[in-house]
Design a protein around this motif. Sequence first.
Motif, PDB file in Angstrom:
ATOM      1  N   GLN A 400      -9.462 -11.029   8.485  1.00 40.99           N
ATOM      2  CA  GLN A 400      -8.665 -11.841   9.397  1.00 40.99           C
ATOM      3  C   GLN A 400      -9.495 -12.429  10.522  1.00 40.99           C
ATOM      4  OE1 GLN A 400      -4.699  -9.568   9.864  1.00 40.99           O
ATOM      5  NE2 GLN A 400      -4.471 -11.624  10.689  1.00 40.99           N
ATOM      6  N   PHE A 402      -9.411 -14.070  14.530  1.00 39.57           N
ATOM      7  CA  PHE A 402      -8.676 -14.172  15.784  1.00 39.57           C
ATOM      8  C   PHE A 402      -9.466 -15.024  16.759  1.00 39.57           C
ATOM      9  CE2 PHE A 402      -7.465 -10.157  13.877  1.00 39.57           C
ATOM     10  CZ  PHE A 402      -6.085 -10.219  13.962  1.00 39.57           C
ATOM     11  N   LEU A 446      -7.938  -0.886  16.586  1.00 44.04           N
ATOM     12  CA  LEU A 446      -6.809  -1.208  17.462  1.00 44.04           C
ATOM     13  C   LEU A 446      -5.694  -1.879  16.674  1.00 44.04           C
ATOM     14  CD1 LEU A 446      -5.865  -1.373  20.522  1.00 44.04           C
ATOM     15  CD2 LEU A 446      -6.643  -3.732  20.411  1.00 44.04           C
ATOM     16  N   LEU A 447      -6.078  -2.793  15.785  1.00 42.64           N
ATOM     17  CA  LEU A 447      -5.077  -3.557  15.058  1.00 42.64           C
ATOM     18  C   LEU A 447      -4.734  -2.933  13.715  1.00 42.64           C
ATOM     19  CD1 LEU A 447      -6.312  -7.203  15.727  1.00 42.64           C
ATOM     20  CD2 LEU A 447      -4.623  -5.892  16.978  1.00 42.64           C
ATOM     21  N   ILE A 449      -6.701  -2.770  11.012  1.00 41.89           N
ATOM     22  CA  ILE A 449      -7.180  -3.593   9.902  1.00 41.89           C
ATOM     23  C   ILE A 449      -8.376  -2.884   9.276  1.00 41.89           C
ATOM     24  CG2 ILE A 449      -8.235  -5.808   9.283  1.00 41.89           C
ATOM     25  CD1 ILE A 449      -6.873  -7.014  11.696  1.00 41.89           C
TER      26      ILE A 449
ATOM     27  N   THR B  32      -0.639 -15.591   7.533  1.00 46.12           N
ATOM     28  CA  THR B  32      -1.566 -14.846   8.381  1.00 46.12           C
ATOM     29  C   THR B  32      -0.859 -13.592   8.886  1.00 46.12           C
ATOM     30  OG1 THR B  32      -2.526 -16.910   9.146  1.00 46.12           O
ATOM     31  CG2 THR B  32      -2.978 -14.973  10.466  1.00 46.12           C
ATOM     32  N   PRO B  35      -1.057  -8.085  12.904  1.00 45.55           N
ATOM     33  CA  PRO B  35      -1.169  -6.638  13.070  1.00 45.55           C
ATOM     34  C   PRO B  35      -0.373  -6.178  14.292  1.00 45.55           C
ATOM     35  CG  PRO B  35      -3.334  -7.617  12.768  1.00 45.55           C
ATOM     36  CD  PRO B  35      -2.367  -8.739  12.914  1.00 45.55           C
ATOM     37  N   LEU B  36       0.161  -5.007  14.217  1.00 47.32           N
ATOM     38  CA  LEU B  36       0.923  -4.351  15.281  1.00 47.32           C
ATOM     39  C   LEU B  36       2.338  -4.901  15.457  1.00 47.32           C
ATOM     40  CD1 LEU B  36      -1.592  -3.746  18.212  1.00 47.32           C
ATOM     41  CD2 LEU B  36      -1.177  -2.391  16.175  1.00 47.32           C
TER      42      LEU B  36
END
Lengths: 772, 142
Positions: A400, A402, A446-447, A449, B32, B35-36
């Motif tokens: 992913q 960001f 944290l996420l 992944i 997409t 997360p969280l």
Amino acid sequence: MDDLIQEFIAETRETLEALSGEIVAWEAHPEDRARLDAIFRFVHTVKGSCGFLDLPRLGRLSHAAEDVLAQVREGGRAPDRPLVNAVLAVVDRIGELVEAIDSGTSLPDHGDELLIAALAEGAEEIAQATLPGLQRAPARSVRLGVDLLDRMMSGMSDMVLARNELARRLRGGDIDPTIEAALERLSLTVGEMRDTVTRTRMQKIDALFSALPRMVRDTAAGLNKSVLLHIEGSDVELDREMIEMMRDPLVHIIRNSIDHGIEAPAERRAAGKRESGRLTVSARQSGNQIIIEIADDGRGIDTGKLIQKLVANGRDEARLRALSERGKLDLVFEPGLSSKDEVSEVSGRGVGMDIVRASIEQIGGRVDLDSQPGKGLRLAIHVPLTLSIISAIVVGVGNQRFAISRQAIEEIVTERSEAIRLDVLGGTPIATVRDRRMPLIDLSALLGIARQDKREGQMLAIVSVGEGSYALAVDTVLDNEELVIKPASPAVMTTGVYAGQTLPDSGLPMLMLDCAGMANVAGLDFNRSAHRDYEEEVVVEEAPGLPALMFCDLDGVRRAVPLAAVDRVEQVEGHSVRFAAGRFRVTIDGRILPLAAQGEIEGRDRLNVLRLKDGANEVSYAIDEALDIILLPEDIVPAREPGPIAGVALIDGEQVELLDILWVFDEHADRDADEVAPLCLIAGDKDGWMASFVRPLLETAGYRVVTQLPPGETPAVVLSADAAPAELAATAPVVRLRSRRAASGAGDDSVYRYDRAGLLSALEARMAGKGR
Amino acid sequence: MAHLYLIAQLAGRAVAIDSDQVESVVDIGEVTQVPLASQHVRGLAALRSRVVTVVDTHSALGLASSEQARRAVITHVEGHHYALLVDALDDVAPFELLPLGGGVTLDTAWQRAGRGIVERDGEPILAIDLAELVPGYSATLN
């Protein structure tokens, strides 16, 4: 101001066009109430704008027409034919005058009185006379709805996506070079279009600030106060809509500042302040926010008075008194409050700070107060950048991507670098980057992944979040993109780690990380450790060596410069460098900076430039590329002659020249006669000899020279032909000039007037003597 | 009064969606992940130049997540666009909204969203309010 007039012209023109049908209809049916109201509203609006824009002629005409129409509305007069004609003539004249203002021509004004007279009851019917020779200036702007801009923007994005799709499909097979060239051209055009269209939504905050000087002047004058306005950061860009939303709150806050904050001149004098108040309005971008700050040097907020007022309104006094200082300050935002005893004409309009705060919160912003009783109030409006374009770094974790705001990132280092150490303290990972210890957040953990591969070599982004910094571990750092960030849906925002969403060129949505939010979610607490950090830093300073930036200079030599002197490293286009006014200069951020270099500057497409700062001065220094940050050893072999090189040091077994910062500044900084320059007063210069001959010498030596003392200033030194007046000698050291070569005796400390070196050293010696 | 409804298949059942709530019907491409975020949020998808939040309606109804659903109904709630995944779309036709009828109690997941019924050739179809399936908006979905 010009903007406002342009806006007024465009608006009036537009209304007139829309009104022309109404006018004809009203002429046919003068009793039609709706038509009458439309025309009344028009003249009323024109009258209102004229008062503000200082257009007395238009004001008089519209005022007269408004009066008559008001009488008709109240039934005082019947809309008979002469009246209708007279009103229409006035409306026509307003249109003509507006065109005249726009094209910059003048219109004879003898007709105005006739038109106004014709409005009176029982006046003669007038013949419609249009003035000849009027030219309508071609309109250079159009007014568009933001809706249309939005549609344009989304159409543009669709076009980018279609282009990408096309490129992807073409990449599959063998393609004709001509098609490839056509696609290339398409891409280029689409890219440019996208920039342009994006810019249509953005506006410099100047659009908001440009009206302020006039408003501040008028408001202050209405209250018999004098206020100096200082505006900073007018070129910060914000979304158009956001600017509109900010307009009213800003105006209200500034009015409050002038009305309630800044004291009357007499009161200011008594408090030992300058008579004219100071008001600073500034805008800057910080991380994901734009901060607009309004600071005055007035009396600040009197929390005691606030509480009295609220108690008078029926609130529980004990509870209010028990509030923290911050809580008491926040009472300003309570509804129905005016912190001044009498409601004044300017800000007492029933709109309180509660409304201001509500409207700022509506666009996702917040207001911070910092009041120092007796000294002033600083009010900071934070609004999110979410509607604006921001420069972002794209990072990858697992599969992913960001975005992180570039503003928040201090630097990016690779984990493999020797200057980096990763440890686990208890269960908490920490990173040590060049002796700076900070918490570490692993983005993938944290996420939640899964990382793509467990190999070493993560990248660390050092992120600063106001109170402190932390290291964010990511798999890869991919790109640097300008992105339009939009707010994400509540379901996404409640996670607390995202600042918004965006659609990059790839066509796949991307989330922008909220750096402060991540620190929160990861449970980092900077407040607790702030004190200890400080102690640690003191220890760090004792570590041997000075951090320095090593770079490859234009002439191919490796050199180093102390890191403290480097403000930043920037890349500039070759064409922004010019040989102008006797030296190389570079344009950066709309400013001209002197450019120093060792080697060939010209003939390069792009240049890396070190921006060196020593507080007041800024000089740029062209380099080939920045290499690394190193620690300078204690032993530096000094250079044999003063010059651009201070010395040479041994770094990793290699000789590295050390740039002499002092020399660079001395040689290249632009000298400007600012207030820092010592003031030299030439006294007793009867024949003007000193003013004409000595003055240039003093000015090149860095003095400010005056022959008359400006009020409120004291000279640093007085230069005099004979004995200086006693009242001056008491306040400043005096250097006397004599016209004879020989001194008249042992006690004579005067300087021969052709002795340049002697004069300068005497001036310096006296000034230094006074300082002691 | 007859009103236009979209009849869709959701979790194996037919539902009727008020056409006023439906902006368009699309096939969702690549999503997409977020997360969280709540499990009901499948992720973000690009719908032309807009970014929409894709909602896993099965999960929001308290059922097992439907991995392969691609078709979605686009709706607009409180300034944001959402794509609510549905299994299939049947029909758009005018219907009259009728009350559920005495004694009929929907099970928990559907109860929140149910607004009444419409009758298609004698078959009763549950009319639902899409906004109630949007996490972060509906009070009970977080």
